[in-house]
Design an enzyme around this catalytic site. Structure first.
Site, PDB file in Angstrom:
ATOM      1  N   LYS A  49      -7.647  -0.230   3.758  1.00 16.24           N
ATOM      2  CA  LYS A  49      -7.854  -1.582   4.313  1.00 16.24           C
ATOM      3  C   LYS A  49      -8.383  -1.489   5.734  1.00 16.24           C
ATOM      4  O   LYS A  49      -9.312  -2.212   6.116  1.00 16.24           O
ATOM      5  CB  LYS A  49      -6.534  -2.372   4.290  1.00 16.24           C
ATOM      6  CG  LYS A  49      -6.027  -2.705   2.907  1.00 16.24           C
ATOM      7  CD  LYS A  49      -6.956  -3.646   2.169  1.00 16.24           C
ATOM      8  CE  LYS A  49      -6.471  -3.973   0.778  1.00 16.24           C
ATOM      9  NZ  LYS A  49      -7.475  -4.635  -0.054  1.00 16.24           N
ATOM     10  N   PHE A  80       0.289 -11.454   4.724  1.00 17.38           N
ATOM     11  CA  PHE A  80       1.633 -10.909   4.906  1.00 17.38           C
ATOM     12  C   PHE A  80       2.216 -10.656   3.506  1.00 17.38           C
ATOM     13  O   PHE A  80       1.643  -9.876   2.765  1.00 17.38           O
ATOM     14  CB  PHE A  80       2.430 -11.774   5.892  1.00 17.38           C
ATOM     15  CG  PHE A  80       2.019 -11.368   7.305  1.00 17.38           C
ATOM     16  CD1 PHE A  80       0.728 -11.617   7.768  1.00 17.38           C
ATOM     17  CD2 PHE A  80       2.861 -10.608   8.098  1.00 17.38           C
ATOM     18  CE1 PHE A  80       0.296 -11.133   9.006  1.00 17.38           C
ATOM     19  CE2 PHE A  80       2.443 -10.125   9.343  1.00 17.38           C
ATOM     20  CZ  PHE A  80       1.153 -10.391   9.785  1.00 17.38           C
ATOM     21  N   TYR A 114      -3.248   3.746   1.158  1.00 20.89           N
ATOM     22  CA  TYR A 114      -3.626   2.364   0.808  1.00 20.89           C
ATOM     23  C   TYR A 114      -3.973   1.566   2.066  1.00 20.89           C
ATOM     24  O   TYR A 114      -5.037   0.938   2.159  1.00 20.89           O
ATOM     25  CB  TYR A 114      -2.488   1.672   0.039  1.00 20.89           C
ATOM     26  CG  TYR A 114      -2.655   0.173   0.021  1.00 20.89           C
ATOM     27  CD1 TYR A 114      -3.670  -0.421  -0.729  1.00 20.89           C
ATOM     28  CD2 TYR A 114      -1.829  -0.658   0.783  1.00 20.89           C
ATOM     29  CE1 TYR A 114      -3.851  -1.803  -0.717  1.00 20.89           C
ATOM     30  CE2 TYR A 114      -2.005  -2.023   0.801  1.00 20.89           C
ATOM     31  CZ  TYR A 114      -3.017  -2.600   0.045  1.00 20.89           C
ATOM     32  OH  TYR A 114      -3.203  -3.958   0.069  1.00 20.89           O
ATOM     33  N   SER A 128      -4.723  -6.812   4.898  1.00 20.90           N
ATOM     34  CA  SER A 128      -3.279  -6.817   4.707  1.00 20.90           C
ATOM     35  C   SER A 128      -2.580  -6.596   6.041  1.00 20.90           C
ATOM     36  O   SER A 128      -3.100  -5.882   6.914  1.00 20.90           O
ATOM     37  CB  SER A 128      -2.913  -5.683   3.746  1.00 20.90           C
ATOM     38  OG  SER A 128      -1.524  -5.447   3.748  1.00 20.90           O
TER      39      SER A 128
END
Ligand code: NAD
Ligand code: WQD
Length: 344
Positions: A159, A184, A155, A131
Site C-alpha cells: 500500500k 481505518f 501487505y 489503508s
C-alpha cells in the site's frame, strides 16, 4: 449528503469483494454505469447478483486478473471509462508475511498494469484503496495524513509503495486526478443483510471472527492482549461502517474531476473502540453474549489507532454517520441470514 456528479462510467477493480460490492451498489443507486473487474480470488460473483437484485440495475462483470496486462488493455480499448476505483488486491497481513512475492506481484504489478492502460487510454481519474496500515505502529494518535509512513509488513508496504507510485505519477503529469483513501477498520454490511463480508478460512479481523462466534461457527473470540495502555487493556481501533466508507468514495469521485493532483484522506470516524467494547456491542446486537478469552498480544499490533478525519470533512464534506451499535446490527443481520456467507 448530496452528491453533484453526473452519470459516469466507472471501472471498479475488485468490485465483487467485500467493500467493492457495497461500492458497486452505491454507484448504481447514484445512477452510474459500472463495470466490475475481478478474478474472484477472494470473492464470489454471487455478491454482484445480489447487488443487481437490490438495485434492479445490472453491473457488467468481467472475470479478469489484473496481472493479465493484455486483457486489461483490451477492456480499456472496448470501454470509455471516466474513472476507476481500484480495490483489487490481496489483503491478509499474516499471509503477506509468509508469501511476500505473491503480495508484491499481485498488488504492485497488478496496479502497474492498470495504470499503464489508464494512461494509454487517457483515463486519469483514480480512487485507490489505501489503508491506515501505512502509518505502521505509530504511537501518536489521532493519525493525520501528513504523518510519516512506516508500514510494518509486506501487505502494508504494497500500500505504501503504491501510494509512492501514484504520488510520482501525479508529480510527473498534472492531468492525473488521484485520491489515496486510507481506510481505518471497515466493518458492517448493507442494511438489507443480503451482501456483506465473507472471509475464506479463519477470519483475520475482529468483527468477522466475533460474528462467526455469535452465529455458532466458532467457540469463542480470542482477545489478543489485555495489558495494553488503554482504558480496559485491550486494543483500540477506529471502526467504520462499510456504507459510510462507500459514501466517502462517492464524495472523492465528486471532488476529483475539478481537482487535478494527488490527495490523501483518512476515512475513519475519529473515535476508538476497544476489543471488549466491540464484543459487548456485538452481543447486544445479537441478543446474546459473545464468549471470549484473553490470549497473548498479536505481534505487530498497535495499542491504539484512530483517525483524524478532519481533512475529508473539510475537502469532501464527508463524515461517518453510523455508530458502533449500527455496525454490529448490520453485520449481525448479514451473518445471521447468511451463516455460511455466499455458500448457502
Ligand atoms: P476483498 O478481498 O473482499 O476484495 C478484494 C477483491 O479484489 C476480491 O474480490 C479479489 O478477488 C480481487 N482481486 C485480488 N487480486 C486481484 C487481481 N490480481 N485481479 C483481479 N481481482 C483481484 O477485500 P476488501 O476488504 O473488499 O478490500 C478492498 C480493498 O481495500 C483492498 O485493496 C484492501 O487492501 C483495501 N483495504 C481493506 C481493508 C479491510 O479491512 N477490509 C482495510 C484497508 C484497506
Ligand atoms: C482489530 C483489533 C486486534 C482479531 C487490520 C489490518 C489493516 C487493515 C484492517 C487492511 C486489534 C484485535 C483481532 C481477533 C482480537 N486491513 N483482535 N482477536 O489489526 O487493526 O487492522 O485490518 O488494510 O491493515 O492490519 O484489525 O480486525 O485484525 O484487529 O483481539 O481474533 O482486534 O488485536 O486490537 P487491525 P483487526
Amino acid at each position: 449528503m448530496a452528491y453533484m456528479l453526473g452519470c459516469m462510467k466507472v471501472l471498479v477493480t475488485g468490485g465483487a469483494g467485500y467493500i467493492g460490492s457495497h461500492m458497486v451498489l452505491c454507484l448504481l443507486e447514484a445512477g452510474h454505469d459500472v463495470v466490475v473487474l475481478d478474478n474472484l480470488a477472494n470473492s464470489s460473483a454471487e455478491s454482484l447478483r445480489r447487488v443487481e437484485e437490490l438495485t434492479g440495475k445490472h453491473p457488467d462483470f468481467v472475470e479478469l486478473d489484473l496481472l493479465d496486462a493484455t486483457g486489461v488493455d483490451r477492456l480499456f480499448e472496448t470501454n470509455g471509462f471516466d474513472s476507476v476505483i481500484h480495490f483489487a488486491g490481496l489483503k491478509a497481513v499474516g499471509e503477506s508475511v509468509a508469501q511476500p512475492l505473491r503480495y508484491y506481484q499481485n498488488n504492485i504489478v497488478g496496479t502497474l498494469n492498470l495504470l499503464a492502460s489508464m494512461d494509454k487510454h487517457g483515463v486519469r481519474t483514480l480512487v485507490f484503496s489505501s489503508s491506515a496500515t501505512v502509518y505502521g505502529a505509530s504511537e501518536e494518535v489521532p493519525l493525520i495524513e501528513k504523518m510519516p509512513l512506516d508500514a510494518t509488513n509486506p501487505y502494508g508496504r504494497t500500500k505504501e509503495q503504491i501510494e509512492d507510485i501514484l504520488t510520482d505519477l501525479g508529480a510527473a503529469d498534472s492531468s492525473w486526478h488521484i485520491a489515496l483513501l486510507r481506510y481505518f477498520n471497515p466493518v458492517g454490511a448493507h442494511e438489507s443483510g443480503r451482501i456483506g463480508e465473507d472471509p475464506t478460512g479463519v477470519p483475520n479481523n475482529l468483527l468477522p471472527f466475533v460474528a462467526q462466534v455469535a452465529v455458532g461457527r466458532r467457540e469463542k473470540v480470542m482477545v489478543f492482549g489485555n495489558d495494553y495502555p488503554t482504558p480496559d487493556g485491550t486494543g483500540v481501533r477506529d471502526y467504520i461502517h462499510v456504507m459510510d466508507l462507500a459514501a466517502g468514495h462517492l464524495a472523492a469521485l465528486d471532488y476529483l474531476p475539478s481537482h487535478p493532483g494527488v490527495f490523501r484522506w483518512n476515512l475513519g470516524s475519529g473515535e476508538g473502540s476497544s476489543v471488549l467494547e466491540v464484543i459487548q456491542a456485538f452481543g447486544d446486537a445479537a441478543g446474546k453474549p459473545v464468549p471470549f478469552a484473553f490470549a497473548p498480544r498479536r505481534p505487530g499490533d498497535a495499542a491504539v489507532s484512530y483517525a483524524d478525519p478532519s481533512s475529508a470533512l473539510a475537502d469532501l464534506g464527508w463524515s461517518t454517520h453510523r455508530n458502533l451499535a449500527q455496525m454490529c446490527e448490520d453485520h449481525w443481520r448479514w451473518q445471521r441470514e447468511n451463516p455460511n456467507g455466499y455458500n448457502a
